[in-house]
Design a protein around this motif. Structure first.
Motif, PDB file in Angstrom:
ATOM      1  N   LEU A 102       0.862  -1.265   0.119  1.00 56.27           N
ATOM      2  CA  LEU A 102      -0.046  -0.057  -0.068  1.00 56.27           C
ATOM      3  C   LEU A 102       0.779   1.116   0.179  1.00 56.27           C
ATOM      4  O   LEU A 102       0.567   2.257  -0.638  1.00 56.27           O
ATOM      5  N   ILE A 103       2.051   1.100   0.488  1.00 56.50           N
ATOM      6  CA  ILE A 103       2.924   2.407   0.728  1.00 56.50           C
ATOM      7  C   ILE A 103       3.527   2.511  -0.828  1.00 56.50           C
ATOM      8  O   ILE A 103       3.675   3.542  -1.248  1.00 56.50           O
ATOM      9  N   PHE A 104       3.674   1.470  -1.259  1.00 55.27           N
ATOM     10  CA  PHE A 104       4.211   1.441  -2.663  1.00 55.27           C
ATOM     11  C   PHE A 104       3.125   1.967  -3.641  1.00 55.27           C
ATOM     12  O   PHE A 104       3.617   2.645  -4.658  1.00 55.27           O
ATOM     13  N   LEU A 107       3.152   5.921  -3.349  1.00 53.51           N
ATOM     14  CA  LEU A 107       4.297   6.511  -4.151  1.00 53.51           C
ATOM     15  C   LEU A 107       3.840   6.509  -5.604  1.00 53.51           C
ATOM     16  O   LEU A 107       4.291   7.397  -6.368  1.00 53.51           O
ATOM     17  N   PHE A 108       3.209   5.467  -6.149  1.00 61.41           N
ATOM     18  CA  PHE A 108       3.165   5.298  -7.552  1.00 61.41           C
ATOM     19  C   PHE A 108       1.870   6.099  -8.038  1.00 61.41           C
ATOM     20  O   PHE A 108       2.197   6.895  -9.042  1.00 61.41           O
ATOM     21  N   LEU A 109       0.895   6.518  -7.082  1.00 64.65           N
ATOM     22  CA  LEU A 109      -0.068   7.433  -7.553  1.00 64.65           C
ATOM     23  C   LEU A 109       0.383   8.917  -7.343  1.00 64.65           C
ATOM     24  O   LEU A 109       0.057   9.689  -8.492  1.00 64.65           O
ATOM     25  N   MET A 110       1.399   9.259  -6.588  1.00 67.59           N
ATOM     26  CA  MET A 110       2.088  10.622  -6.492  1.00 67.59           C
ATOM     27  C   MET A 110       2.820  10.687  -7.735  1.00 67.59           C
ATOM     28  O   MET A 110       2.796  11.606  -8.528  1.00 67.59           O
ATOM     29  N   ILE A 142       4.277  12.734   1.990  1.00 67.51           N
ATOM     30  CA  ILE A 142       4.203  11.423   2.324  1.00 67.51           C
ATOM     31  C   ILE A 142       5.176  10.800   3.291  1.00 67.51           C
ATOM     32  O   ILE A 142       5.052  10.145   4.227  1.00 67.51           O
ATOM     33  N   LEU A 143       6.472  11.496   3.026  1.00 66.51           N
ATOM     34  CA  LEU A 143       7.620  11.079   3.783  1.00 66.51           C
ATOM     35  C   LEU A 143       7.412  11.426   5.289  1.00 66.51           C
ATOM     36  O   LEU A 143       7.577  10.766   6.199  1.00 66.51           O
ATOM     37  N   ALA A 157      13.143   3.293   2.982  1.00 65.45           N
ATOM     38  CA  ALA A 157      12.693   2.478   1.733  1.00 65.45           C
ATOM     39  C   ALA A 157      12.025   3.394   0.840  1.00 65.45           C
ATOM     40  O   ALA A 157      11.573   3.328  -0.512  1.00 65.45           O
ATOM     41  N   ILE A 158      11.107   4.385   1.577  1.00 63.12           N
ATOM     42  CA  ILE A 158      10.256   5.560   0.795  1.00 63.12           C
ATOM     43  C   ILE A 158      11.136   6.387  -0.038  1.00 63.12           C
ATOM     44  O   ILE A 158      10.802   6.672  -1.249  1.00 63.12           O
ATOM     45  N   GLY A 159      12.304   6.615   0.483  1.00 65.92           N
ATOM     46  CA  GLY A 159      13.162   7.489  -0.022  1.00 65.92           C
ATOM     47  C   GLY A 159      13.869   6.747  -1.353  1.00 65.92           C
ATOM     48  O   GLY A 159      13.795   7.201  -2.418  1.00 65.92           O
ATOM     49  N   VAL A 160      14.157   5.264  -1.299  1.00 62.55           N
ATOM     50  CA  VAL A 160      14.476   4.475  -2.340  1.00 62.55           C
ATOM     51  C   VAL A 160      13.654   4.331  -3.354  1.00 62.55           C
ATOM     52  O   VAL A 160      13.843   4.542  -4.603  1.00 62.55           O
ATOM     53  N   TRP A 161      12.437   3.858  -3.018  1.00 63.91           N
ATOM     54  CA  TRP A 161      11.314   3.764  -4.001  1.00 63.91           C
ATOM     55  C   TRP A 161      10.972   5.202  -4.681  1.00 63.91           C
ATOM     56  O   TRP A 161      10.764   4.789  -5.926  1.00 63.91           O
ATOM     57  N   THR A 162      11.235   6.188  -3.918  1.00 65.27           N
ATOM     58  CA  THR A 162      10.590   7.345  -4.801  1.00 65.27           C
ATOM     59  C   THR A 162      11.815   7.844  -5.869  1.00 65.27           C
ATOM     60  O   THR A 162      11.261   8.220  -7.013  1.00 65.27           O
TER      61      THR A 162
END
Length: 462
Positions: A102-104, A107-110, A142-143, A157-162
């Motif tokens: 869901l976190i992924f 980030l995809f929606l953003m 989000i972060l 992970a949010i930073g890396v995925w973004t």
């Protein structure tokens, strides 16, 4: 804690100490519970922050760009709010693939909303211009919300995925976008092909270096916040440990003593000689009372008795020293002497008698036998300090402890519920000048006390 060979010839049950594995399991569960509460509160705050932020952004968009095409972006923000609700529902301590998914999606929606073409827009605009609106800053929302609820690893992970999504989206846009014919040439003619102004204002230029700079800064911030979250979690675990230690202390000490112990460094390690009031209470005829009853019934009976007596000990600023099977030992004036230690011990003994009377009325209504108890209280010199080697235990030892135990035994011979020493009565009268604390008690001078060479004066409750 005391010389049990001198205290009583009857077998007693001491405290129960769990083995190391059980203690570690209990501690782990305590920490997990603390983390679960922290996680749940963080998720609730994150969802509220997300809804508030997205609402502000939606109003802002409508004000600065009151066109129908903004409905697309408002729809994206609504999906992010709904996704946040789902994250709150599935979030838990430990690894959760659904939560990470869901976190992924967040980030995809953003990313989709920022770099993807708006299907409702009628303006023919080069794809590169989509990156000129500095929409990347919304990722920081989000972060920031993530730091309230996620682990430090998830924040990083949010930073890396973004970074990955932003660069993939940039690559796709650069690959599939069609430059606007004549736009670059017109800008070059206006500003000069070699000028920095042309490089900045070229409608077809994605400005790759700035795009990379955005995600690198974002990743650095994410790592920094991740480290901060880790430090916060460490503080949380330390605080959970402190709360557990306070809870353990509260099992033996009154709340005011727990506060005192928690504010001092190793207050129990110093060995000292100190005058203390000691109280022993024991159920009379417990062996006969328990005979023929189911063990569970006996344990329930003991828990009811111990709970009521323990409550009175703490209510009168006493310390629960230990349980003694069908009785207990309490001290008043440990670990630090007070102004009413003897008075508190006497008041506690009288309150215990009243509490038993109330309990016995309930038991009579249920057709159960009454509980009779003998109470012995004495005031005198004791030795306080830790004993043991690897496993330390706070000890109150000395003749005063043994005398209090003997006075409790003396209640059977004198047929009274409470026997107090003359030393305790005199000390209580010093603490409360003008009070007649012998009222309701009968003097018994020259009483032989097993273990003492000389007889002593005692007072028995009428």
């Amino acid at each position: 804690m005391t010389d049990t060979a001198l205290i009583s010839s009857k077998p007693k049950l001491g405290r129960y100490f769990p083995d190391p594995a059980e203690a570690q399991a209990a501690e782990s569960q305590y920490v997990l519970d603390a983390l679960e509460i922290h996680k749940r509160q963080g998720l609730e705050l994150a969802v509220k922050a997300r809804w508030i932020a997205m609402s502000i952004f939606a109003v802002f968009l409508l004000i600065v760009h009151p066109q129908f095409e903004v409905a697309y972006y408002i729809g994206i923000m609504a999906l992010i709010c709904v996704n946040g609700w789902f994250i709150q529902r599935v979030g838990r301590v430990g690894r959760s693939r659904m939560e990470l998914l869901l976190i992924f999606i967040d980030l995809f929606l953003m990313t989709l909303g920022m770099v993807g073409p708006n299907p409702l827009s009628l303006d023919a605009m080069p794809m590169a211009m989509q990156y000129r609106f500095d929409n990347f800053i919304y990722f920081f929302v989000i972060l920031a919300a993530g730091t309230m609820a996620y682990s430090w690893r998830t924040v990083i992970a949010i930073g890396v995925w973004t970074l990955g999504m932003w660069m993939v989206g940039l690559g796709i846009s650069m690959w599939f976008s069609t430059p606007m014919v004549g736009a670059s040439e017109a800008a070059a003619a206006a500003f000069g092909a070699d000028s920095d102004l042309f490089k900045f204002l070229d409608p077809n230029d994605f400005m790759l270096s700035l795009r990379v700079q955005e995600v690198i800064v974002f990743l650095i911030v994410a790592i920094t916040l991740g480290v901060s979250v880790r430090r916060t979690n460490t503080l949380l675990l330390n605080n959970a440990g402190l709360e557990r230690e306070r809870a353990n202390l509260s099992r033996y000490f009154s709340p005011n003593v727990v506060d005192q112990l928690s504010q001092n460094d190793e207050p129990l390690k110093q060995v000292k000689i100190q005058n203390v009031a000691v109280l022993f209470i024991d159920i009379i005829g417990f062996t006969r009372l328990a005979a023929g009853h189911d063990p569970h019934h006996v344990i329930t009976l003991l828990r009811g008795f111990h709970g009521r007596m323990e409550r009175e000990v703490f209510r009168h600023n006493g310390t629960l020293d230990k349980y003694l099977g069908d009785g207990l030992m309490a001290t008043f004036g440990t670990p630090s002497a007070g102004e009413r230690d003897a008075s508190n011990a006497l008041d506690c003994a009288l309150a215990m008698q009243d509490s038993l009377a109330i309990w016995n009325r309930e038991r009579r209504r249920l057709g159960e036998p009454e509980i009779l108890a003998g109470i012995g209280i004495h005031y005198g010199e004791t030795l306080l300090g830790d004993i043991g080697a690897n496993r330390l235990e706070y000890a109150v030892i000395g003749t005063a402890v043994n005398v209090a135990a003997r006075l409790e035994e003396m209640t059977r011979r004198l047929k009274t519920p409470i026997v107090m020493s003359d030393d305790l009565r005199l000390q209580a009268e010093l603490e409360q000048p003008g009070s007649d604390l012998g009222k309701g008690f009968e003097s018994h001078p020259e009483q032989e006390v097993r273990g003492l060479d000389d007889p002593m004066a005692v007072w028995a409750k009428r």
